[in-house]
Enzyme design. Structure first.
Site, short mmCIF file in Angstrom:
data_model
loop_
_atom_site.label_atom_id
_atom_site.label_comp_id
_atom_site.label_asym_id
_atom_site.label_seq_id
_atom_site.Cartn_x
_atom_site.Cartn_y
_atom_site.Cartn_z
CE LYS A 252 -1.94 1.77 3.79
NZ LYS A 252 -1.71 3.26 3.78
CG ASP B 9 -4.87 4.33 1.77
OD1 ASP B 9 -6.05 4.65 1.58
OD2 ASP B 9 -4.34 4.27 2.90
CG LEU B 10 -3.35 8.65 -3.20
CD1 LEU B 10 -3.09 9.36 -4.53
CD2 LEU B 10 -2.26 8.97 -2.20
CE LYS B 11 -7.58 6.37 4.40
NZ LYS B 11 -6.13 6.16 4.24
CG ASP C 123 -12.38 18.13 -4.14
OD1 ASP C 123 -13.31 18.93 -4.33
OD2 ASP C 123 -11.21 18.49 -3.90
NE ARG D 130 -1.43 -1.94 15.21
CZ ARG D 130 -1.60 -1.33 14.04
NH1 ARG D 130 -1.87 -2.07 12.97
NH2 ARG D 130 -1.52 -0.02 13.93
CD GLN E 89 -5.39 1.41 13.03
OE1 GLN E 89 -6.53 1.85 12.98
NE2 GLN E 89 -4.63 1.28 11.98
N GLY F 182 0.59 -2.45 8.72
CA GLY F 182 1.70 -1.53 8.66
C GLY F 182 2.76 -1.80 9.70
NE ARG F 183 1.36 2.27 13.26
CZ ARG F 183 0.50 3.06 13.88
NH1 ARG F 183 0.93 3.91 14.80
NH2 ARG F 183 -0.79 3.02 13.59
#
Length: 232
Positions: A32, A59-61, A64, A181, A190, A210-211
């Site tokens: 991602k 993943d730019l969400k 607009d 997790r 989170q 991620g982490r």
């Protein structure tokens, strides 16, 4: 696409990202690319990672007015990513415009999914900050149905909601779930989280991690643990 683990490469530079991906040697995990990396390096980092053989969730969400999102999606479509996303809160008209912009002249396009509610949002902030009095579960299902009715391929949701999204929108409607997790790990910022094994049980199609992988002493081993718990 079957079940897969997507690694959130939330790094501030191309150098750090490529150094991280080099650890995987012959393996090419799904990655991602989010705002931090994209804003730091621009479209070129997408091209670089794609040229290495990785599938990419961009993943730019986007959120607009419909015309702006439509034009932006047309630009992103040329990057040949596999999944991109927007906020379902942008309304059905925006989602339909996005789909139109994302579709290339030959009819092909990346998968398009909608963010329902961020996994850092809990029921208290939904009510107090966003002034939404409906329960989280009801809001997520409503946004998911809007996405489906707009022609999208799936949603980003908490793994806690994946099973019900499938019940509401159908088995083929994708659920991409962050907020994953390990049972023995920290949950960080989170709020609505599950382990990879629990996410699998709930029917998540993809988990975004991620982490727990990127910050692990051995990222490759952490990734392989995720795959064992979620895919195998």
């Amino acid at each position: 696409m079957g079940k897969d683990v997507i690694i959130a490469c939330d790094f501030p530079s191309a150098e750090q990202t490529l150094e991280f991906l080099d650890k995987f040697e012959g393996n090419k995990p799904f990655v991602k690319i989010g705002m931090e990396l994209f804003y730091a390096e621009g479209p070129e980092i997408v091209r670089q990672i794609k040229s290495r053989g990785h599938k990419i969730f961009l993943d730019l969400k986007l959120h607009d007015i419909p015309n702006t999102v439509k034009k932006s999606m047309a630009v992103l479509s040329s990057l040949d990513v596999d999944i991109c996303n927007l906020h379902a809160a942008g309304t059905c008209n925006m989602m339909k415009a996005a789909l139109e912009g994302l579709t290339r002249e030959d009819g092909t396009r990346p998968l398009l999914i909608a963010v329902t509610q961020l996994t850092s949002t809990d029921s208290e902030s939904l009510k107090n900050d966003l002034l939404i009095d409906e329960p989280m579960d009801k809001v997520v299902m409503h946004y998911a149905l809007n996405a489906k009715n707009s022609g999208l391929d799936g949603v980003v949701c908490s793994p806690l909601e994946a099973k019900k999204v499938h019940e509401t929108c159908g088995k083929e409607f994708l659920t991409v779930t962050p907020g994953v997790r390990f049972a023995d790990g920290e949950i960080g910022d989170q709020k609505r989280v599950m382990t990879p094994a629990q996410a699998k049980e709930e029917g998540s199609d993809y988990i975004v991690v991620g982490r727990p992988i990127t910050a692990a002493p051995d990222p490759v081993a952490a990734y392989e643990r995720c795959v064992r718990e979620f895919v195998d």
